[in-house]
Design a protein around this motif. Structure first.
Motif, short mmCIF file in Angstrom:
data_model
loop_
_atom_site.label_atom_id
_atom_site.label_comp_id
_atom_site.label_asym_id
_atom_site.label_seq_id
_atom_site.Cartn_x
_atom_site.Cartn_y
_atom_site.Cartn_z
N ALA A 10 0.84 -11.61 0.87
CA ALA A 10 -0.17 -10.46 1.17
C ALA A 10 0.53 -9.14 0.41
CB ALA A 10 -0.07 -9.92 2.77
N ALA A 11 1.81 -9.11 0.11
CA ALA A 11 2.02 -7.82 -0.75
C ALA A 11 1.69 -8.10 -2.26
CB ALA A 11 3.55 -7.69 -0.40
N ALA A 12 1.85 -9.51 -2.79
CA ALA A 12 1.40 -9.61 -4.07
C ALA A 12 0.34 -9.38 -4.41
CB ALA A 12 1.80 -10.84 -4.34
N LEU A 15 -10.40 -5.42 3.29
CA LEU A 15 -11.61 -6.35 3.52
C LEU A 15 -11.44 -7.82 3.53
CD1 LEU A 15 -14.57 -7.05 3.32
CD2 LEU A 15 -14.30 -6.82 0.88
N LEU A 16 -10.40 -8.38 2.65
CA LEU A 16 -9.97 -9.57 2.75
C LEU A 16 -8.99 -10.17 3.88
CD1 LEU A 16 -9.58 -12.01 0.89
CD2 LEU A 16 -7.55 -11.31 -0.03
N PHE A 17 -7.96 -9.35 4.38
CA PHE A 17 -7.12 -9.75 5.19
C PHE A 17 -7.58 -9.24 6.89
CE2 PHE A 17 -4.09 -9.59 1.52
CZ PHE A 17 -4.07 -10.82 1.61
N VAL A 18 -8.27 -8.29 6.78
CA VAL A 18 -8.56 -7.76 8.11
C VAL A 18 -9.90 -8.00 8.58
CG1 VAL A 18 -8.66 -5.68 9.67
CG2 VAL A 18 -6.97 -5.89 7.94
N VAL A 19 -10.82 -7.69 7.61
CA VAL A 19 -12.27 -7.53 8.09
C VAL A 19 -12.85 -9.09 8.14
CG1 VAL A 19 -14.93 -7.12 7.40
CG2 VAL A 19 -13.01 -5.51 7.12
N LEU A 20 -12.31 -10.02 7.10
CA LEU A 20 -12.76 -11.41 6.84
C LEU A 20 -11.70 -12.18 7.49
CD1 LEU A 20 -14.37 -11.42 3.18
CD2 LEU A 20 -15.67 -11.47 5.48
N GLY A 21 -10.30 -11.87 7.12
CA GLY A 21 -9.30 -12.98 7.54
C GLY A 21 -8.96 -13.18 9.20
N ASN A 22 -8.98 -11.75 9.73
CA ASN A 22 -8.59 -12.02 11.24
C ASN A 22 -9.45 -12.83 12.15
OD1 ASN A 22 -6.16 -10.92 10.80
ND2 ASN A 22 -6.58 -8.93 11.34
N ALA A 32 0.86 -1.11 0.01
CA ALA A 32 0.03 -0.04 0.03
C ALA A 32 0.94 1.28 0.08
CB ALA A 32 -1.00 -0.22 1.20
N LEU A 33 1.96 1.18 0.91
CA LEU A 33 2.89 2.32 0.77
C LEU A 33 3.58 2.73 -0.62
CD1 LEU A 33 4.35 2.23 4.29
CD2 LEU A 33 2.71 3.67 3.52
N LEU A 44 -8.59 2.06 -4.75
CA LEU A 44 -9.72 1.24 -4.13
C LEU A 44 -9.21 -0.18 -3.87
CD1 LEU A 44 -12.77 2.38 -6.17
CD2 LEU A 44 -12.06 3.30 -3.92
N GLY A 45 -8.16 -0.60 -4.43
CA GLY A 45 -7.63 -2.06 -4.26
C GLY A 45 -7.03 -2.05 -2.78
N ILE A 46 -6.81 -0.89 -2.16
CA ILE A 46 -6.27 -0.99 -0.87
C ILE A 46 -7.26 -1.39 0.15
CG2 ILE A 46 -5.16 0.29 1.15
CD1 ILE A 46 -3.64 1.85 -1.00
N GLY A 47 -8.63 -0.89 -0.11
CA GLY A 47 -9.78 -1.16 0.57
C GLY A 47 -10.21 -2.57 0.63
N VAL A 48 -10.02 -3.31 -0.68
CA VAL A 48 -10.32 -4.54 -1.12
C VAL A 48 -9.61 -5.27 -0.34
CG1 VAL A 48 -10.58 -6.39 -2.64
CG2 VAL A 48 -11.22 -3.98 -3.39
N THR A 49 -8.06 -5.05 -0.08
CA THR A 49 -7.31 -5.69 0.65
C THR A 49 -7.41 -5.90 2.13
OG1 THR A 49 -5.39 -5.13 -0.81
CG2 THR A 49 -4.71 -5.93 1.28
#
Length: 372
Positions: free
Chosen positions: A261-263, A282-289, A198-199, A275-280
């Motif tokens: 995760a980076a790829a 969603l995937l790793f934080v909202v659903l994954g954790n 993201a950075l 907007l891809g950062i938001g999808v990320t």
């Protein structure tokens, strides 16, 4: 050199403001909602709406997963005299809600072997000569699962006017309180991977200008992932003593988690821009954790979170780390395949999408290769 996707919001003033003119006297001031619409460009409004949806999704996912944990078919073996064993197994499997999945074991060594490989979360050793049985649990697999298993068996034993003493046959290491270190280690690795990507997107543009630059971002993620895996393994092992042993295996898993995760984050930015950062997230934080099996094991989660747990990097990596540390690596092949698949898909989507975007924009480029 210009970038394909630079995140600028252009907000134009009125024509009179551009000409340096003052508003005409007596003109009615614009209403509040009109001023609000004028202050926020459509792109900004979309980003704000996306942030709101992510915020609400975070609350829904975490509270939905954790507010009412219920055991579902926790695997347990039963060691009992031959004439009693089918009856004990049947009664355990008939408990309302099906919290247990009981099967017969030939003897106690066989039951303990199942605990050491992670094939079972508990083993009930029935003593026909007394009214006290023994429940073996694997605390290293997660204290929440062990505690729930103890509670369910205690109620089942009470109904038969019996009791069960509890023995932790596969305990977590002294520095791994409640068996949560694996989960938090994976959270750190995952966050590091998508923050790195993201950075890069924020500093250099969400979409790389060329296929070569997309490949460079992926290559840059490799040493970062290697260092992240090394650092995480060193912190939980030699530095804190939370997860001792299997240092190189942890290092390798960490590097794979971070690079994956980076790829994936880079691929989503190539596909959707910022907007891809938001999808990320969603995937790793909202659903994954919440589905990873940290605070509560997958056997205690509602059906949706239980189903997605092994398919997401968070759950796959948490299971792999625990089983490498405590269960001799049994059952980790599928987890490693999931992690490798995310890394591979992230690389392929990044390069293929960058190639298609470059071909689409190539007619707009002058002979020197600059954007027209």
């Amino acid at each position: 050199m210009s970038q394909v996707d630079t995140d600028h919001d252009e907000t134009s003033g009125s024509s009179s403001e551009r000409r340096g003119e003052r508003p005409q006297a007596g003109r009615a001031p614009a209403g509040f909602w009109a001023e609000l619409r004028g202050a926020a460009a459509p792109r900004t409004a979309v980003l704000v709406l996306g942030a709101l949806l992510l915020q609400l999704g975070f609350v829904l996912s975490y509270v939905g997963a954790f507010h009412h944990p219920q055991p579902h078919r926790i695997p347990i073996t039963v060691v009992a005299p031959q004439q009693m064993s089918p009856s004990v197994v049947g009664k355990l499997n008939a408990i309302p809600g099906h919290p247990l999945k009981a099967t017969e074991a030939a003897d106690e060594p066989t039951a303990r072997a199942g605990l050491r490989t992670g094939d079972a979360s508990g083993a009930l050793i029935v003593d026909s000569t007394s009214r006290t049985d023994t429940l073996l649990v694997a605390g290293a697999g997660g204290a929440s699962t062990a505690n729930v298993l103890e509670s369910v068996i205690a109620q089942a034993e009470k109904a038969q006017h019996r009791t069960a003493s509890v023995v932790d046959a596969v305990p977590a290491q002294a520095g791994d309180a409640r068996g949560l270190s694996s989960f938090y280690l994976v959270v750190g690795w995952t966050v590091g991977g998508y923050l790195f990507a993201a950075l890069l997107g924020v500093s250099k543009g969400a979409r790389p200008a060329t296929v070569r630059r997309a490949a460079q971002r992926l290559l840059t993620a490799v040493p970062y992932a290697v260092l992240s895996g090394l650092g995480g393994a060193a912190i939980v092992g030699p530095l804190l003593g939370a997860l001792n042993g299997h240092f190189r295996a942890l290092w390798g898993i960490g590097a794979l988690v971070v690079f994956g995760a980076a790829a994936v984050t880079i691929a989503l930015q190539v596909l959707f821009g910022v907007l891809g950062i938001g999808v990320t997230v969603l995937l790793f934080v909202v659903l994954g954790n919440p589905s990873a099996g940290g605070a509560y094991g997958p056997e205690l989660l509602p059906p949706f979170w239980r189903a997605i747990s092994p398919a997401l990097p968070n759950g796959a990596a948490t299971h792999a780390v625990r089983h490498i540390m405590y269960f001799a690596g049994h059952g980790t092949a599928a987890n490693l395949a999931v992690l490798a698949a995310y890394a591979l898909v992230g690389v392929l989507v990044t390069l293929l999408t960058a190639t298609l975007v470059h071909r689409r924009l190539s007619p707009e480029m002058d002979p020197a290769g600059a954007l027209a």
